[in-house]
Design an enzyme around this catalytic site. Structure first.
Site, PDB file in Angstrom:
ATOM      1  N   ASP A  30      10.881 130.023   7.804  1.00  0.00           N
ATOM      2  CA  ASP A  30      11.395 130.809   8.914  1.00  0.00           C
ATOM      3  C   ASP A  30      10.356 131.878   9.242  1.00  0.00           C
ATOM      4  OD1 ASP A  30      13.039 131.794  10.921  1.00  0.00           O
ATOM      5  OD2 ASP A  30      14.837 131.710   9.696  1.00  0.00           O
ATOM      6  N   TRP A  31      10.606 132.659  10.273  1.00  0.00           N
ATOM      7  CA  TRP A  31       9.640 133.598  10.833  1.00  0.00           C
ATOM      8  C   TRP A  31       9.089 134.550   9.756  1.00  0.00           C
ATOM      9  CZ3 TRP A  31       8.143 134.005  16.074  1.00  0.00           C
ATOM     10  CH2 TRP A  31       7.356 135.115  16.385  1.00  0.00           C
TER      11      TRP A  31
END
Length: 324
Positions: A248-249
């Protein structure tokens, strides 16, 4: 054959996804693209800019490898549908499939070829802020709706016009964060993990989902982005998933915030070893993987495995034949 032609730096470039926005993105990213240091971009939806980014990657880099262009196409692109929770309330997976199909067609016209959906986290605490993006609390309904969206996004053949790669997220247990606090800890007994939180992901894998995204949260003391039990033992070993795993980011660098690692270099080592193939929007892989391989901490075989998975998806999407 392509992998055999790649330098270590070019391989690591395929494992890097960078944030890009606006018409001037090709100017800012051109040098990195020409050097083969970017495998994917995220959040750019200007078709002219996307095509120019692809042109640089395909025509001006040494090996001409096209880009994956990612975007959160969650419940529509130009045409907006009800939020996933609302779609789940229809109890109609065919509607979800049709909505994802139209969203994929529209996203593809902007150059997007990869979506970060569906989110199939089981959500049972109304305090959690991302419930709207989920299909709710029911394991069977979430599994069924998630599979329908995967089928809608990906179609019968990823190389067909208007088909885009889907992502099952967030693996795993993200919806069970303590007190509903995003990014927080989760403590889930293995029986509940397997009977509740794993099942929608298992269904998505069986349906042929292209990629899986790791969770921001930790799971029983180990952050998901550095958790080899769920990524290697379960996802690949037990379920036979052959797509690739994306963080994820910036969640690789955030392993340090969880207290698992000492810094970005250590974070890159742990994530790569645990089975994360591509880093979203961070630079731990770009800055540290080459040194980790050169000093023997991470094997080049592990890098090769990740890059093969990424290249395979690009071939399946038909990007080498039709990058624009």
């Amino acid at each position: 054959a392509l992998l055999a032609q790649m330098t270590l730096a070019e391989k690591i470039g395929q494992m890097a996804q960078v944030h890009a926005e606006g018409a001037d993105a090709p100017m800012h990213l051109g040098e990195q693209l020409r050097a083969g240091r970017i495998g994917s971009v995220i959040n750019i939806v200007d078709v002219h800019a996307v095509n120019e980014l692809q042109r640089i990657a395909v025509e001006e880099s040494r090996l001409g490898i096209p880009l994956l262009v990612g975007r959160d196409v969650i419940h529509g692109f130009k045409t907006i549908f009800p939020i996933p929770l609302g779609q789940a309330a229809s109890w109609n997976p065919d509607l979800a499939r049709q909505g994802a199909r139209l969203a994929a067609l529209e996203a593809a016209t902007a150059g997007v070829n990869w979506t970060f959906a569906p989110m199939i986290d089981i959500s049972r605490d109304p305090r959690w802020g991302r419930i709207a993006e989920s299909f709710g609390e029911c394991v069977l309904l979430t599994s069924t709706m998630g599979v329908a969206m995967v089928e809608g996004f990906q179609g019968d053949d990823l190389a067909d016009v208007g088909c885009i790669a889907a992502t099952a997220k967030h693996f795993a247990g993200y919806g069970a964060v303590e007190s509903g606090r995003d990014y927080a800890t989760t403590n889930i007994p293995d029986t509940k993990l397997r009977n509740v939180y794993f099942r929608p992901f298992n269904a998505a894998v069986d349906a042929g989902v292209s990629t899986v995204m790791t969770s921001f949260s930790d799971l029983n003391g180990i952050p998901a982005t550095g958790n080899s039990y769920i990524l290697e033992d379960v996802l690949r070993g037990e379920w036979g998933f052959d797509g690739f795993v994306v963080s994820d980011w910036d969640s690789i660098r955030q392993l340090q915030i969880h207290g698992l690692t000492e810094g970005d270099r250590d974070s890159a080592c742990v994530a790569a070893t645990a089975g994360v193939d591509m880093e979203m929007a961070g630079d731990a892989y770009s800055n540290h993987l080459q040194g980790l391989v050169e000093d023997g901490t991470v094997s080049e075989e592990r890098i090769d495995t990740a890059v093969l998975r990424i290249l395979r998806l690009k071939f399946e999407l038909g990007l080498f034949e039709h990058p624009y």
